[in-house]
Write a protein that holds these residues in place. Structure first.
Motif, PDB file in Angstrom:
ATOM      1  N   UNK A 173      -3.892   6.588 -13.506  1.00  0.00           N
ATOM      2  CA  UNK A 173      -5.332   6.363 -13.953  1.00  0.00           C
ATOM      3  C   UNK A 173      -5.484   7.051 -15.064  1.00  0.00           C
ATOM      4  N   UNK A 175       0.886  -1.430  -0.022  1.00  0.00           N
ATOM      5  CA  UNK A 175       0.104   0.082  -0.053  1.00  0.00           C
ATOM      6  C   UNK A 175       1.031   1.015  -0.026  1.00  0.00           C
ATOM      7  N   UNK A 176       1.832   1.280   0.797  1.00  0.00           N
ATOM      8  CA  UNK A 176       2.795   2.430   0.872  1.00  0.00           C
ATOM      9  C   UNK A 176       3.804   2.637  -0.394  1.00  0.00           C
ATOM     10  N   UNK A 226      -9.066   4.546  -4.386  1.00  0.00           N
ATOM     11  CA  UNK A 226      -7.498   4.116  -3.859  1.00  0.00           C
ATOM     12  C   UNK A 226      -6.934   4.667  -2.783  1.00  0.00           C
ATOM     13  N   UNK A 227      -6.496   3.950  -1.657  1.00  0.00           N
ATOM     14  CA  UNK A 227      -5.847   4.680  -0.618  1.00  0.00           C
ATOM     15  C   UNK A 227      -4.286   4.240  -0.785  1.00  0.00           C
ATOM     16  N   UNK A 228      -3.827   4.738  -1.938  1.00  0.00           N
ATOM     17  CA  UNK A 228      -2.358   4.739  -2.308  1.00  0.00           C
ATOM     18  C   UNK A 228      -2.072   5.955  -3.096  1.00  0.00           C
ATOM     19  N   UNK A 229      -0.683   6.386  -3.587  1.00  0.00           N
ATOM     20  CA  UNK A 229      -0.588   7.223  -4.327  1.00  0.00           C
ATOM     21  C   UNK A 229      -1.147   7.070  -5.811  1.00  0.00           C
ATOM     22  N   UNK A 230      -1.477   7.863  -6.324  1.00  0.00           N
ATOM     23  CA  UNK A 230      -1.734   7.763  -7.712  1.00  0.00           C
ATOM     24  C   UNK A 230      -2.028   9.228  -8.452  1.00  0.00           C
ATOM     25  N   UNK A 231      -1.913   9.304 -10.005  1.00  0.00           N
ATOM     26  CA  UNK A 231      -1.983  10.429 -10.685  1.00  0.00           C
ATOM     27  C   UNK A 231      -3.022   9.999 -11.898  1.00  0.00           C
ATOM     28  N   UNK A 260       1.897   3.128  -6.864  1.00  0.00           N
ATOM     29  CA  UNK A 260       1.451   4.325  -7.676  1.00  0.00           C
ATOM     30  C   UNK A 260       0.717   3.786  -8.865  1.00  0.00           C
ATOM     31  N   UNK A 261      -0.678   4.289  -8.438  1.00  0.00           N
ATOM     32  CA  UNK A 261      -1.616   4.017  -9.799  1.00  0.00           C
ATOM     33  C   UNK A 261      -1.564   4.887 -10.688  1.00  0.00           C
ATOM     34  N   UNK A 293      -9.810   7.163  -8.709  1.00  0.00           N
ATOM     35  CA  UNK A 293      -8.850   8.157  -7.887  1.00  0.00           C
ATOM     36  C   UNK A 293      -9.367   8.194  -6.230  1.00  0.00           C
ATOM     37  N   UNK A 294     -10.826   7.915  -6.314  1.00  0.00           N
ATOM     38  CA  UNK A 294     -11.673   8.591  -4.795  1.00  0.00           C
ATOM     39  C   UNK A 294     -11.321   7.176  -3.830  1.00  0.00           C
TER      40      UNK A 294
END
Ligand SMILES: Cc1ncc(C[n+]2csc(CCOP(=O)(O)OP(=O)(O)O)c2C)c(N)n1
Ligand code: SF4
Ligand SMILES: [Mg+2]
Lengths: 249, 352
Positions: free
Chosen positions: A48, A41-42, A60-65, A45-46, A57-58
Motif C-alpha cells: 500500500x 486470498x491466501x 483487505x483480508x489478505x497480507x499487506x504492508x 501480498x498488497x 489496509x483495513x
C-alpha cells in the motif's frame, strides 16, 4: 430470490473510510473480486502507498504492508523477489507514483519486475487536501494552484504514466481503464484479471491505470464527478491498451 | 572456523551471508562499494537475492519487502546514503521489521571527504531518521570485530524485530586483516516467529504491517513499547572494552579506527610511566555510560575524547555520563585525515 452478487470474501465486512462517492472503494472492491476469482486470498501480498487509498489496509483480508510515500514498487520488488509464488501488487495514487515515487515506478517497470501496479489517477492529492498532483489537468484548480494549473506559470503539464511505462521495453501489459460506468468497471475488472494472470504466469510487469475521482477536493458532488471524468479526464487521459506483448511471439 | 585474509568491507558482506542473510539491496557509494560488489557475486552462490537499487531510498524500501517475508536482509551505504535511507529505517522501526544496515562512514557534511571518517556518530546514535526510534549500533575496530558484530547485529535484529546498524568507519572497510570466519549458518526464515505489537484494525490472523496507527491510544502504547525496548537495550546490550582504566589518571574515550591509534599512544605513554587507559564503546548505542560514570573524579584528572570528526561528536555522551565531575578535552581530525599516535601524544602532552 437468487443472490447474484455478494461482498468479495477477501474484502473485510467493514465500511471503507473513503468520502461518499469516492472511486477508490470501487476499484479496491474490484481487486478483491479478482483475487477471489483466482482463489488467491491466501497467497496475495498488497503493498500500500501513502495517500487516501492506504485505507484499503483495513478493508483487505489478505497480507499487506505499507510503503513510504512513493516507494511501493521498490517494496514490492523486495516482496516478490523473495516470494515469487505470491500474487503481489501495489495500489498507488498519482502523487505517490507520478511525483515522489517516479523513480521507483520507472525502475521497477524497467527491470521488468514480475508484479502488478494498480494506479488510481484522481488528478489531485486527496489525502493532504487537494494540492496539485502531477496529473492535475490544465486549468484545474488546486490548493497549491489556486488560479488553476498553468504550464506557463511553471506548473508543468499533466503527466501520462501509462504512456511513459509503456515506452519501456520490458513491461508486458499496460492499460488505462475507468470505473465511471458499470461497463467500464467490468472492463477494469478484466484488465486487473489479465494483469494478475500475466504475473501468475511469470511473464513480467503489468500496469493498470484506473481513472478515479475526488469529489471532495474537486469541489463537486459524486454525480458531477462522474460527468467531470467523461468531459475532462478522458480528453487528457484516453482509455485504452498502451502495451500488450502477451500476443507476440 | 576458517581463517582468511580479507578486506573489512568484504568481510562484513561474507559475515552477513554466514549469518543467513539472503537479501541484499544497495546503491554504490565510496567507501563501501566492495560490499554490493561482493554481494552481487556471492548472493546468487548462496541462493539469495542481490538487487542494485536505483537509489538508497529504493534499496531500503526493498528490504522492507524482503523482511516482511522473513528473509534476513542487509543494505550498506555511507553518510549521504544513510541520510536518504533514514525515512525507510524509521518506517521499519515503526513496522517492527528486522534488518541490518551498514554505514561505512566517511566525511561530511554533505558530500564531504569520501574516504574514511567517523562523522556520523550523532546521526547513528540519536536520530537515524525521524520519530525518536533507536537502533543498536556496533562500531568495529578490527576486521574480526566487523565480522563478529555483523553477525551479532543479525541476531539482535531478529531477537528484537528491529533494524540494527553497523557504524564502521571507512578505514575498517578498507584495511585487510586476517580473520576467522564462522561456519555458514543454516538459513532460517523469521516470518513464522514474527510477533507484532497488536494494532487494532489490522489482521489478527494475517500479517498486515504498517507504521501508521489511526488509533491514537494504540499508537501511544506502541511508542511506550519501543521506549521500554530501549530501556532493555540499555540494561542488556551495552558492549564496551575497558583498557588499563583501573589505575588510570587519564582516560581516552574513543571507538573504531581511532581506538587503534589511541591504543598505540597509550602503550607508548605507559612506557613513560603515564597512567592512561581507554574506554572503548563497542555499542555506540546503547552507550556505555556506566564505564565512564564509575571513573573516580579524585583519581581521573582528565578524559580525552578522540574521534575522526570535527567537531568531536562522542563528547556529548561522555558529558552526559561525567556530569561535570571530570574535565573533558576532545581532539579530532576530519576530511578523511587521520591522527597518528605521535599526534595524539603531542595533544595529550599539551592538555595534561
Ligand atoms: C515523504 C512524505 N511526503 C509527504 C507526505 C504527505 N502526503 C501524504 S498523502 C500525499 C499525497 C497523496 O496523493 P495521491 O498519491 O495522489 O493519493 P490520493 O490521496 O489522491 O489517493 C502526501 C503528499 C508523506 N506522507 N510522506
Ligand atoms: S479525499 Fe478524495 S480521494 Fe480521498 S477519500 Fe475523499 S474523495 Fe476519495
Ligand atoms: Mg491522487
Amino acid at each position: 430470490m437468487e443472490k447474484i452478487y455478494s461482498r468479495p470474501v477477501s474484502l473485510n465486512p467493514v465500511a471503507f473510510n473513503y468520502c461518499p462517492g469516492c472511486l477508490h472503494g470501487t476499484s479496491q472492491k474490484l481487486l478483491c473480486d479478482v483475487i477471489d476469482e483466482l482463489g488467491k486470498q491466501e497467497d496475495t501480498i498488497a503493498v500500500m502507498p501513502i495517500g487516501c487509498s492506504t485505507m484499503g489496509m483495513f478493508a483487505f483480508d489478505f497480507e499487506s504492508l505499507g510503503a513510504c510515500h512513493g516507494r511501493a514498487p521498490a517494496v514490492a520488488t523486495g516482496v516478490k523477489r523473495t516470494a515469487p509464488e505470491k500474487l503481489v501488487f501495489t495500489y498507488q495514487g498519482d502523487g505517490d507514483i507520478g511525483y515522489i515515487g517516479f523513480s521507483e515506478i520507472m525502475h521497477a517497470a524497467n527491470r521488468g519486475e514480475n508484479f502488478t501496479v494498480i494506479f488510481a489517477n484522481n488528478g489531485t492529492f486527496g489525502m493532504t487536501g487537494g494540492q496539485m498532483a502531477p496529473t492535475t489537468l490544465i486549468g484545474q484548480r488546486a490548493t497549491t494552484a489556486p488560479l488553476g494549473r498553468d504550464p506557463s506559470y511553471g506548473q508543468g503539464m499533466p503527466i501520462h504514466m501509462s504512456e511513459l511505462v509503456a515506452s519501456l521495453p520490458l513491461p508486458v501489459y499496460v492499460e488505462r481503464c475507468s470505473v465511471d460506468t458499470p461497463a467500464h468497471a467490468n472492463a477494469t475488472r478484466k484488465a486487473i484479471k489479465k494483469a494478475f494472470d500475466i504475473q501468475l504466469a511469470g511473464k513480467g510487469f503489468s500496469f493498470v491505470e484506473i481513472l478515479t475521482n475526488c469529489p471532495t477536493n474537486w469541489g463537486v458532488s459524486p454525480v458531477q464527478s462522474i460527468a467531470w471524468i467523461k468531459e475532462k479526464t478522458y480528453t487528457e487521459y484516453p482509455l485504452g491498451v498502451y502495451k500488450d506483448i502477451t500476443q507476440e511471439g | 572456523m576458517e581463517k582468511v585474509f580479507m578486506k573489512g568491507n568484504e568481510a562484513i558482506a561474507e559475515a552477513g551471508i554466514r549469518a543467513g542473510c539472503r537479501f541484499f539491496a544497495g546503491y554504490p557509494i565510496t567507501p563501501q562499494n566492495d560490499i554490493p560488489e561482493y554481494m552481487s557475486r556471492r548472493m546468487p552462490e548462496a541462493g539469495g537475492v542481490f538487487v542494485q537499487g536505483e537509489s538508497e531510498v529504493a534499496s531500503i524500501s526493498m528490504l522492507m519487502g524482503s523482511a516482511f517475508n522473513g528473509v534476513k536482509s542487509m543494505t550498506s551505504s555511507s553518510g549521504p546514503g544513510l541520510s536518504l535511507k533514514s525515512e525507510g529505517i524509521s518506517t521499519m522501526a515503526g513496522m517492527q521489521l528486522p534488518a541490518v544496515i551498514v554505514n561505512v562512514m566517511r566525511g561530511g557534511p554533505g558530500t564531504g571527504a569520501i574516504q574514511g571518517a567517523q562523522m556520523d556518530y550523532l546521526m547513528a546514535t540519536k536520530a537515524s531518521g525521524h520519530g525518536g526510534f533507536r537502533m543498536i549500533v556496533y562500531a568495529p575496530s578490527t576486521v574480526q570485530e566487523a565480522v563478529d558484530y555483523t553477525i551479532r547485529a543479525f541476531d539482535k535484529a531478529e531477537q528484537y524485530q528491529q533494524p540494527m546498524l553497523i557504524a564502521a568507519d571507512g578505514h575498517i572497510g578498507a584495511i585487510m586483516e586476517s580473520v576467522e570466519l564462522p561456519e555458514m549458518r543454516p538459513v532460517a526464515n523469521m516470518k513464522k516467529n514474527y510477533e507484532f505489537f497488536p494494532h487494532p484494525g489490522f489482521g489478527k490472523t494475517r500479517q498486515q504491517v504498517y507504521s501508521v496507527d489511526l488509533n491514537l491510544k494504540a499508537q501511544e502504547d506502541f511508542n511506550r513499547y519501543l521506549a521500554d525496548l530501549y530501556d532493555i537495550w540499555n540494561r542488556d546490550e551495552v558492549l564496551v572494552e575497558e583498557y588499563l582504566v583501573e589505575d588510570a589518571e587519564y582516560v581516552i574515550v574513543t571507538y573504531g579506527t581511532s581506538s587503534r591509534i589511541a591504543r598505540a599512544a597509550i602503550k607508548a605513554l605507559r612506557e613513560e610511566g603515564v597512567k592512561i587507559g581507554m574506554v572503548r564503546p563497542i555499542s555506540l548505542y546503547p552507550f556505555p555510560y556506566d564505564s565512564i560514570r564509575k571513573l573516580d573524579p579524585n583519581k581521573v584528572k582528565k578524559i580525552l575524547c578522540l574521534e575522526l570528526s570535527i567537531p568531536v561528536q562522542v563528547v556529548e555522551d561522555v558529558e552526559l555520563a561525567v556530569q561535570g565531575k571530570i574535565p573533558i578535552e576532545s581532539y579530532g581530525r576530519a576530511a578523511s585525515l587521520v591522527f597518528t599516535p605521535e599526534e595524539v601524544i603531542g595533544y595529550f602532552n599539551s592538555i595534561k
